[in-house]
Scaffold this motif. Structure first.
Motif, mmCIF file in Angstrom:
data_model
loop_
_atom_site.group_PDB
_atom_site.id
_atom_site.type_symbol
_atom_site.label_atom_id
_atom_site.label_comp_id
_atom_site.label_asym_id
_atom_site.label_seq_id
_atom_site.Cartn_x
_atom_site.Cartn_y
_atom_site.Cartn_z
ATOM 1 N N SER A 357 0.821 -1.321 -0.266
ATOM 2 C CA SER A 357 -0.026 0.047 0.263
ATOM 3 C C SER A 357 0.989 1.393 0.047
ATOM 4 N N HIS A 358 1.431 1.612 -1.534
ATOM 5 C CA HIS A 358 1.389 3.626 -0.886
ATOM 6 C C HIS A 358 0.675 4.918 -0.551
ATOM 7 N N LYS A 359 -0.245 4.226 0.666
ATOM 8 C CA LYS A 359 -0.882 5.354 1.545
ATOM 9 C C LYS A 359 -0.364 4.755 3.055
ATOM 10 N N GLU A 360 -0.646 5.397 3.622
ATOM 11 C CA GLU A 360 -0.707 6.149 4.998
ATOM 12 C C GLU A 360 -1.007 4.295 5.963
ATOM 13 N N THR A 361 -2.086 3.412 5.536
ATOM 14 C CA THR A 361 -3.030 2.800 6.065
ATOM 15 C C THR A 361 -2.668 1.228 4.987
ATOM 16 N N PHE A 362 -2.906 -0.146 5.745
ATOM 17 C CA PHE A 362 -2.920 -1.299 4.618
ATOM 18 C C PHE A 362 -4.456 -1.719 4.959
ATOM 19 N N SER A 363 -5.357 -1.785 3.597
ATOM 20 C CA SER A 363 -6.580 -2.727 3.789
ATOM 21 C C SER A 363 -7.049 -3.846 3.721
ATOM 22 N N TRP A 364 -8.046 -3.924 3.974
ATOM 23 C CA TRP A 364 -8.673 -5.143 3.022
ATOM 24 C C TRP A 364 -10.115 -5.607 3.300
ATOM 25 N N LEU A 365 -10.779 -6.018 2.574
ATOM 26 C CA LEU A 365 -12.396 -6.444 2.562
ATOM 27 C C LEU A 365 -12.546 -8.097 2.709
ATOM 28 N N ASN A 366 -13.860 -8.661 4.069
ATOM 29 C CA ASN A 366 -14.380 -9.730 4.190
ATOM 30 C C ASN A 366 -15.012 -9.876 4.510
ATOM 31 N N ASN A 367 -16.034 -10.553 3.844
ATOM 32 C CA ASN A 367 -17.583 -10.322 3.974
ATOM 33 C C ASN A 367 -19.156 -9.596 4.487
ATOM 34 N N GLY A 368 -18.427 -8.224 4.143
ATOM 35 C CA GLY A 368 -18.904 -7.174 4.196
ATOM 36 C C GLY A 368 -18.151 -6.462 5.106
ATOM 37 N N TYR A 369 -17.264 -6.506 5.689
ATOM 38 C CA TYR A 369 -16.834 -5.362 6.280
ATOM 39 C C TYR A 369 -15.204 -4.519 5.753
ATOM 40 N N LYS A 370 -14.903 -3.481 6.217
ATOM 41 C CA LYS A 370 -12.979 -3.342 5.768
ATOM 42 C C LYS A 370 -12.581 -3.308 6.963
#
Length: 503
Positions: A357-370
């Motif tokens: 991730s080139h942002k300040e955070t790292f994200s992922w999705l799972n079952n309708g949640y971020k």
């Protein structure tokens, strides 16, 4: 192992020299080298069709029909984009060795057409899948037609461009140019480069994992040495990796596959000495269980490496995010501070998963949640997807999705790091000033967000039948403005397929 790009260029020169163009009275061309792309004062580049005459447009291949229109796969020339939305074609410095009039013709008019332009860090551009093209080739008389057509028909390649001076370097697959993304598909959008081609302190690191006669698998470093790029293969022929997780401190996290084995092993490469090591756990680490075999993976957030593992603790099954501590003198790395933990785990085990991730955070999705790992806040937040947020992760580009609102009055920026979507009202004033020149029945609705132009795009025809592109940028100085892009030095309309902002 080091090889310069001059070696690759020499190979092209020899190949073109073997098929040199000769003709009665016209002279001959032994070889061509594109040396420089003229970028002085240019703040944005576009790939666009170069005229309303479909038959003369470069490298068009008929692919499908629908709604009475023909869709083409196109390799297009490069244009600079001015502040008022006009497009002017980029020119090049070309070396053409040979003699006669045909040499001057090539130097004056030959150009590159390409499928895409990608940015690599702040210093580099990648001209992706290029061909030579000569405008109005079909109008040339012999012997010039045959001479130039032979050159055009016998070139395909990729180039790196140094943005500060426009210098061009040919990039061969045997010098680390990846043929496909980690998912085994062709590069299409900027975010496809994440974990495959990364820029660390101005140097390009490229991961070519495909075995092919066109490429040699391995991790490569491309180092600027002025008139050439020195190429270093970072590890030997018995192993290859499927992702680059970069760190500005001089280490790279790898997911290593060894030749003749199944499965992968996490490893960390020291850039300075090319040593590869695994992550270690100090005996005094109060959190990690001693004597337990831990499965590690790496993620890179804003060019800082973090180690990820999961195990069953007294509190239950958790995923832990650790800093990575470096002992450069001994080429050792350790799991450092426990930064955050989460009961939901990002899927980092699947072949080809992007870990950057080139942002300040790292994200992922799972079952309708971020879920968002924030190293600065030292926590992982998990929330139900807010309104407007797409549930398909492939609609996000570097953890951000862009969604057009109803009636084209506004669009929404759905950032994984935010708790709600940002609403951006569209400014139609520039379009309204031009609207009287358009045929109302030809103005289409916006397509879905286009990552190749970083905007919402639609096309229209002027009353005299010229095509124009209407774009709403999602970022930059023109964020939220509906702008009309049109030709600057021709009477033909322009339809933009790729937009790249250099600043």
């Amino acid at each position: 192992m080091k090889r310069s790009f001059l070696y690759a260029l020499a190979a092209i020169v020899v190949a073109l020299g073997m098929t040199s163009c000769e003709g009665g009275g016209g002279g001959k061309v032994h070889n061509i080298e594109f040396k420089r792309m003229h970028l002085d004062g240019v703040t944005a580049l576009a790939l666009a069709s170069d005229g309303s005459d479909e038959q003369k447009a470069p490298r068009r291949v008929h692919t499908a029909e629908g709604d009475g229109e023909i869709t083409y796969e196109t390799h297009q020339p490069v244009y600079s984009v001015s502040e008022d939305g006009t497009l002017v074609e980029i020119t090049y410095t070309i070396e053409a060795r040979g003699n006669g009039e045909v040499v001057d013709m090539v130097k004056a008019k030959m150009r590159l057409v390409m499928e895409n332009i990608f940015t690599i860090g702040d210093e580099w551009l990648w001209l992706y899948n290029c061909y030579y093209d000569f405008p109005d080739l079909e109008d040339l008389k012999e012997p010039y037609y045959s001479m130039i057509k032979e050159i055009v028909d016998n070139f395909y390649g990729n180039f790196l461009v140094r943005k500060r001076d426009g210098a061009l370097f040919y990039w061969d697959g045997r010098d680390g140019r990846p043929l496909y993304t980690n998912q085994g598909v062709l590069f299409y959008q900027q975010s496809d480069l994440n974990s495959v081609v990364e820029c660390i302190k101005g140097e390009i690191y490229s991961n070519c994992w495909q075995q092919s006669h066109l490429a040699a698998p391995g991790l490569y470093r491309l180092k600027d040495q002025g008139n050439e790029l020195a190429v270093t293969r970072m590890h030997n022929e018995t192993l290859f990796s499927t992702s680059i997780t970069p760190d500005d401190r001089g280490i790279i996290g790898l997911d290593i596959f060894y030749e003749g084995t199944n499965g992968s092993s996490p490893g960390i490469l020291f850039v300075n000495n090319l040593n590869i090591t695994s992550i270690e756990v100090r005996e005094n680490n109060p959190v990690l269980p001693s004597g337990q075999n831990l499965n590690w993976a790496f993620i890179s957030v804003n060019n800082t490496l973090y180690a990820v593992t999961d195990f069953n603790s007294e509190e239950g099954w958790f995923t832990y995010f650790y800093t990575v501590d470096i002992d450069e003198a001994q080429s050792r790395v350790f799991a450092g501070e426990l930064v955050a933990k989460s009961q939901d785990k990002p899927d980092l085990s699947t072949f080809g998963v992007c870990r950057v991730s080139h942002k300040e955070t790292f994200s992922w999705l799972n079952n309708g949640y971020k879920h968002t790992f924030d190293p600065q806040a030292k926590k992982v937040t998990s929330t139900v997807l807010p309104e407007h947020y797409p549930s398909d992760y492939y609609e996000y580009y570097n953890d951000v999705a862009y969604v057009m609102g109803s009636g084209e009055r506004a669009f929404y920026i759905c950032d994984m790091a935010a708790d709600r979507a940002e609403e951006v009202t569209i400014d139609w004033s520039e379009f309204d000033a031009f609207k009287s020149k358009l045929a109302p029945s030809t103005i289409k609705a916006f397509d879905a967000y286009n990552p190749r132009t970083q905007s919402f795009v639609k096309t229209a025809l002027t009353l005299d039948g010229q095509k124009v592109t209407i774009m709403v940028d999602v970022a930059g100085d023109n964020k939220g403005k509906a702008r009309v892009y049109r030709a600057g030095d021709t009477t033909a309309g322009q339809v933009i397929s790729v937009m790249v902002r250099l600043n």
